[in-house]
Design an enzyme around this catalytic site. Structure first.
Site, PDB file in Angstrom:
ATOM      1  N   PHE A 131      18.691  28.242  62.226  1.00 52.73           N
ATOM      2  CA  PHE A 131      19.225  29.853  61.415  1.00 52.73           C
ATOM      3  C   PHE A 131      20.336  29.072  60.694  1.00 52.73           C
ATOM      4  O   PHE A 131      21.198  28.367  61.596  1.00 52.73           O
ATOM      5  CB  PHE A 131      18.981  30.534  62.403  1.00 52.73           C
ATOM      6  CG  PHE A 131      19.613  32.036  61.837  1.00 52.73           C
ATOM      7  CD1 PHE A 131      18.315  32.829  61.550  1.00 52.73           C
ATOM      8  CD2 PHE A 131      20.939  32.713  61.897  1.00 52.73           C
ATOM      9  CE1 PHE A 131      18.820  34.135  60.757  1.00 52.73           C
ATOM     10  CE2 PHE A 131      21.555  33.404  61.084  1.00 52.73           C
ATOM     11  CZ  PHE A 131      20.256  34.482  60.734  1.00 52.73           C
ATOM     12  N   ASP A 203      21.474  27.837  72.380  1.00 58.16           N
ATOM     13  CA  ASP A 203      21.272  29.332  71.502  1.00 58.16           C
ATOM     14  C   ASP A 203      20.354  29.881  71.364  1.00 58.16           C
ATOM     15  O   ASP A 203      18.609  30.028  71.373  1.00 58.16           O
ATOM     16  CB  ASP A 203      20.992  29.332  69.313  1.00 58.16           C
ATOM     17  CG  ASP A 203      21.891  30.442  68.828  1.00 58.16           C
ATOM     18  OD1 ASP A 203      20.324  31.764  69.279  1.00 58.16           O
ATOM     19  OD2 ASP A 203      21.318  30.851  67.984  1.00 58.16           O
ATOM     20  N   TYR A 228      21.423  42.322  70.202  1.00 56.10           N
ATOM     21  CA  TYR A 228      20.915  42.808  69.537  1.00 56.10           C
ATOM     22  C   TYR A 228      19.065  43.092  69.158  1.00 56.10           C
ATOM     23  O   TYR A 228      18.543  44.062  68.550  1.00 56.10           O
ATOM     24  CB  TYR A 228      22.123  43.690  68.198  1.00 56.10           C
ATOM     25  CG  TYR A 228      22.607  42.265  67.116  1.00 56.10           C
ATOM     26  CD1 TYR A 228      21.329  41.756  66.945  1.00 56.10           C
ATOM     27  CD2 TYR A 228      22.917  42.071  67.117  1.00 56.10           C
ATOM     28  CE1 TYR A 228      21.772  40.087  65.798  1.00 56.10           C
ATOM     29  CE2 TYR A 228      23.818  40.690  66.744  1.00 56.10           C
ATOM     30  CZ  TYR A 228      23.284  39.776  65.709  1.00 56.10           C
ATOM     31  OH  TYR A 228      23.178  39.105  64.952  1.00 56.10           O
ATOM     32  N   LYS A 229      19.234  41.941  69.865  1.00 54.25           N
ATOM     33  CA  LYS A 229      17.441  41.276  69.609  1.00 54.25           C
ATOM     34  C   LYS A 229      16.602  42.531  70.447  1.00 54.25           C
ATOM     35  O   LYS A 229      16.623  43.916  70.712  1.00 54.25           O
ATOM     36  CB  LYS A 229      17.254  40.640  68.824  1.00 54.25           C
ATOM     37  CG  LYS A 229      18.250  40.060  68.206  1.00 54.25           C
ATOM     38  CD  LYS A 229      17.368  38.259  67.936  1.00 54.25           C
ATOM     39  CE  LYS A 229      18.646  37.380  66.696  1.00 54.25           C
ATOM     40  NZ  LYS A 229      18.565  37.804  65.462  1.00 54.25           N
ATOM     41  N   ARG A 375       6.564  37.739  60.467  1.00 54.85           N
ATOM     42  CA  ARG A 375       7.108  37.563  62.161  1.00 54.85           C
ATOM     43  C   ARG A 375       6.601  39.257  61.967  1.00 54.85           C
ATOM     44  O   ARG A 375       7.508  39.793  61.796  1.00 54.85           O
ATOM     45  CB  ARG A 375       8.512  37.619  61.566  1.00 54.85           C
ATOM     46  CG  ARG A 375       9.736  36.997  62.497  1.00 54.85           C
ATOM     47  CD  ARG A 375      10.516  35.912  62.075  1.00 54.85           C
ATOM     48  NE  ARG A 375      11.415  37.312  62.368  1.00 54.85           N
ATOM     49  CZ  ARG A 375      12.417  37.555  62.613  1.00 54.85           C
ATOM     50  NH1 ARG A 375      13.478  36.007  63.031  1.00 54.85           N
ATOM     51  NH2 ARG A 375      13.702  38.215  62.155  1.00 54.85           N
TER      52      ARG A 375
HETATM   53  C1  LIG Z   1      19.422  32.366  66.157  1.00 52.67           C
HETATM   54  C2  LIG Z   1      20.036  32.511  65.737  1.00 52.67           C
HETATM   55  N1  LIG Z   1      21.546  32.309  66.206  1.00 52.67           N
HETATM   56  C3  LIG Z   1      22.270  32.556  65.173  1.00 52.67           C
HETATM   57  C4  LIG Z   1      22.493  34.085  64.570  1.00 52.67           C
HETATM   58  C5  LIG Z   1      23.477  35.373  63.944  1.00 52.67           C
HETATM   59  O1  LIG Z   1      24.179  35.671  65.024  1.00 52.67           O
HETATM   60  P1  LIG Z   1      25.794  36.200  64.488  1.00 52.67           P
HETATM   61  O2  LIG Z   1      25.385  36.992  63.289  1.00 52.67           O
HETATM   62  O3  LIG Z   1      25.418  37.694  65.716  1.00 52.67           O
HETATM   63  O4  LIG Z   1      26.745  35.848  64.548  1.00 52.67           O
HETATM   64  C6  LIG Z   1      21.150  34.915  64.454  1.00 52.67           C
HETATM   65  C7  LIG Z   1      20.865  36.432  64.180  1.00 52.67           C
HETATM   66  O5  LIG Z   1      19.677  36.678  63.444  1.00 52.67           O
HETATM   67  C8  LIG Z   1      20.185  33.985  64.802  1.00 52.67           C
HETATM   68  O6  LIG Z   1      18.684  34.850  65.047  1.00 52.67           O
END
Ligand SMILES: Cc1ncc(COP(=O)(O)O)c(C=O)c1O
Length: 416
Positions: A131, A203, A228-229, A375
């Site tokens: 990501f 992560d 939040y997921k 997805r």
């Molecule tokens: C794998 C992953 N890492 C990090 C994040 C980003 O998180 P944040 O916006 O809370 O920093 C996301 C957001 O969807 C994600 O899917």
């Protein structure tokens, strides 16, 4: 309960829905009528109890009790109190997890701390397809390391060994890849990273609340993720960071704010970190949003992650079986083996965007990830087997109707 083979009719799905052990959980969430929600891997639905929790926080704690609530309502302790509860979901004993800030910020803290713990090493390994924020944060943390650092990129499924040597300080990996839904073997990878003398940072954004994680048992060094997921903490709800107790004394938070101070209310001139996990806090936390995380954790009370995982696998098994039966030519990106599959199914299709839009119009909310991925997230907390059966049918209807020929489904919006 073990789920045997995937149900082979809608009637069999209904029967399974009537007896599976997690069926009552659905009632803890607000789900709009007529919607099959397959996007809880992006933003989970609202727990029913959240409204009352927010109302109490606003009307009693804020409006009535004002500043007294920092102590009386336990606002100040929320990061560690919720952290311990969340830690239980990832196999971390109390005292190693705090709920705070965002995943990006917590990842920055973890990488910076790892760089400090390996002062004679100059490489961070990250995933090429991570990501994007993870890659950007790796860059930012390396730039602020105070010594030249290099980034080595690996695909989500390796081969990692080739990149591990005595120069690697830390490896940053996603437990589940946000696009493909591929799940990594935490035990095997953590062992390999440690054998090379490096630290591992996981992560967990796409696995927390739905897949087991053995933070202590696998001797993981750092974990970060959002709430939040699959945890359903609400839009922008604070994230978490877990740091192994054995590292805490030496691990340095680069954002040395007053909430991480050993004695925040002494108002000292010099920074002296808390001896425990609170050293990974920075400043004042968003209390209303913290209460959203609390309501989300309440909604999982009494539920074992192992049971969620079992149902999640049964749901994705059913979706995969239905898609294979209805649409045998579709390219499924997510691995079929349970041990390599997260809680989502990703399908590569060159008309993915209009198909997802057409499905949303028909009540099935999934999402699109550029350039060509549909997805679908399968949250065992509130989805039924009948939902999954119907969603696969609607996907098939959309493809057979060649919905991409309709211009309205091709209009791009900034956020989908
Ligand atoms: C794998 C992953 N890492 C990090 C994040 C980003 O998180 P944040 O916006 O809370 O920093 C996301 C957001 O969807 C994600 O899917």
């Amino acid at each position: 309960m073990t789920y045997s083979s995937a149900p082979e009719s809608r009637a069999a799905c209904l029967a399974l829905d009537g007896e599976e052990p997690l069926r009552a959980l659905r009632d803890r969430f607000i789900l709009p009528e007529g919607v099959i929600y397959l996007d809880g891997n992006s933003l989970g639905p609202m727990p029913k109890a959240a409204g009352a929790v927010f109302a109490r926080t606003i009307e009693e704690e804020w409006a009535r009790d004002l500043i007294k609530s920092w102590n009386k309502a336990g606002w100040f302790d929320l990061p560690s109190r919720l952290g311990d509860r969340l830690g239980a979901l990832i196999g971390a004993a109390p005292g190693q997890t705090v709920v705070c800030d965002t995943t990006s910020i917590n990842l920055y803290k973890a990488i910076h701390a790892a760089i400090g713990l390996r002062p004679d090493r100059d490489v961070i390994v990250a995933e090429a397809g991570a990501f994007p924020t993870d890659l950007y944060i790796v860059e930012g943390a390396m730039a602020a390391a105070g010594r030249p650092m290099q980034r080595r990129l690996v695909d989500h499924d390796g081969p990692l060994e080739a990149l591990l040597d005595e120069r690697v300080a830390a490896v940053v990996l996603s437990h589940v890849d946000y696009r493909s839904g591929r799940l990594l073997d935490v035990a095997d990878i953590t062992r390999k990273v440690h054998a090379a003398g490096a630290l591992v940072i996981w992560d967990l954004c796409h696995s927390i609340g739905v897949i087991e994680f053995a933070f202590d048992a696998e001797a993981v060094d750092f974990a970060v993720g959002c709430t939040y997921k699959y945890l359903n903490g609400g839009p922008g709800s604070p994230a978490f960071i877990a740091v192994a107790r054995r590292l805490l004394r030496q691990a340095r938070n680069p954002l040395s704010g007053w909430w991480g101070h050993a004695a925040p209310f002494a108002f000292d001139r010099d920074f002296r970190p808390d001896s425990g996990i609170r050293r990974f806090l920075c400043g004042t936390q968003p209390i209303l949003s913290m209460r959203g995380v609390e309501a989300a954790l309440d909604a999982l009370d009494g539920v074992e992650v192992a049971a969620l995982r079992r149902k999640s696998l049964a749901l994705t098994d059913l979706f995969l079986a239905r898609v294979a039966a209805l649409l045998p030519d579709l390219e499924i990106v997510t691995p079929g083996e349970a041990s390599r599959r997260g809680s989502q199914v990703a399908i590569a299709f060159d008309k993915a965007y209009p198909v997802v839009q057409a499905m949303i119009e028909r009540g099935v909310i999934g999402d699109f990830r550029a350039p060509d991925i549909m997805r679908f997230g399968f949250a065992p907390t509130y989805l039924s087997f009948t939902d999954v059966w119907d969603a696969a049918g609607i996907l098939a209807d959309c493809l057979r109707a060649e919905v991409w020929r309709e211009p309205r489904y091709n209009l791009r919006h900034a956020v989908t």
